[in-house]
Enzyme design. Sequence first.
Site, mmCIF file in Angstrom:
data_model
loop_
_atom_site.group_PDB
_atom_site.id
_atom_site.type_symbol
_atom_site.label_atom_id
_atom_site.label_comp_id
_atom_site.label_asym_id
_atom_site.label_seq_id
_atom_site.Cartn_x
_atom_site.Cartn_y
_atom_site.Cartn_z
ATOM 1 N N TYR A 283 -30.674 29.417 18.516
ATOM 2 C CA TYR A 283 -30.182 29.726 17.173
ATOM 3 C C TYR A 283 -31.040 29.072 16.080
ATOM 4 O O TYR A 283 -31.472 29.751 15.146
ATOM 5 C CB TYR A 283 -28.716 29.311 17.044
ATOM 6 C CG TYR A 283 -28.088 29.700 15.733
ATOM 7 C CD1 TYR A 283 -27.988 31.039 15.345
ATOM 8 C CD2 TYR A 283 -27.605 28.729 14.855
ATOM 9 C CE1 TYR A 283 -27.422 31.391 14.132
ATOM 10 C CE2 TYR A 283 -27.036 29.079 13.643
ATOM 11 C CZ TYR A 283 -26.949 30.410 13.287
ATOM 12 O OH TYR A 283 -26.399 30.760 12.082
ATOM 13 N N GLU B 299 -36.862 33.546 11.075
ATOM 14 C CA GLU B 299 -36.439 34.303 9.891
ATOM 15 C C GLU B 299 -37.033 33.686 8.623
ATOM 16 O O GLU B 299 -37.463 34.411 7.710
ATOM 17 C CB GLU B 299 -34.916 34.324 9.799
ATOM 18 C CG GLU B 299 -34.229 35.101 10.917
ATOM 19 C CD GLU B 299 -32.718 34.920 10.913
ATOM 20 O OE1 GLU B 299 -32.176 34.546 9.857
ATOM 21 O OE2 GLU B 299 -32.088 35.132 11.963
#
Length: 363
Positions: free
Chosen positions: A287, A294
């Site tokens: 994660y 991103e």
Amino acid sequence: MQLILILTPHVYWAQRHRDIYLRVELSDAKNLDISLQDNNTLLFRAQGHGAKGDNEYRFSLEFLEPVRPEISHKSTQRQVDIKIKKQEERWWGRLTLQEKKPLFLAPDFDRWLDESDAEMELQAKEEKINRISVESRVRKDPYLGLKKGYLFMYNLVQFLGFSWIFVNMTVRLFILGQDSFYDTFHTTADMMYFCQMMAVLEVINPLLGLVKTGFLPAMIQVAGRNVILFVIFGSLEDMQNKPVVFFVFYLWSTIEIFRYPFYMLACISTEWKLLTWLRYSLWIPLYPLGVVAEAVAVIQSLPIFDETRLFSLPLPAVLGHSLSFSFTLQLYLVLMFLGLFINFRHLYKQRRRRYRLKKRKVH
């Protein structure tokens, strides 16, 4: 002068906060006479086969504290089980008033618990009674089967979609090597669009009460991914050929191919231990890596938005021509890492709660 010998059987004892348990080693007991004297002395007499053969056996026990007059007992071919309730529900330091234990008395290790274990057992019983009481008051949902069917199908579709993306990217990576980095968007974007549009349901489901997960963590994850997919990658052709697309898509799909089948099996009350471990462990490294990937995509897009003026906000002539969308993305970067903290904290709490409940069930 005739000497009368009183035979005593072997007696084993254990306790809880509320009860005393006695196990008398006397098989085929007959003519049972069990009584209580002065609320703290138990008198026992019976005919049966004990340590001294087939004879009459007797014993008396003066308890440490008063007990209730109700005595329940059960005689079997092997023994006599006696249950006595304490007058006050508390733990006794010993069974008898006299400090020296009678020779015929010994602990019943099959039922023996120390005080802390007994408290845990009592708490577990109370929780079970409370749970049954609550469940009996709550009306059964007539649409429960329909809701579970919907959630099962949703998780199945998402699992198949992300599995297709993961397998496609893995096969192309083995065949083409690093060259596969540059056309990831063109080969998998349509399926990723579909999966991420479907993921909007994960924000709606908590609002409808279909799932118990929080609304805010779901909204943060879905909104964040959709910004990256539709705004950064989807609207900028220059971003679609960059290797960062591969890493973002691969990390997303790796997380989801374990998350969705876990929820899918939960809909049918089934659990696979390995899948549960993967679902609650893999996200810990993946994660944060996904958020970093991103962030790299956002940083790489900033000069492109400055150059193209795409999504720029027109401003009055006094203030300037327009406000570049890159300024909004810079603020979004800050919010992205704030969202990472919120979601990471939420997922970590879920993981701790899950394993705490699992440990409680084992004990």
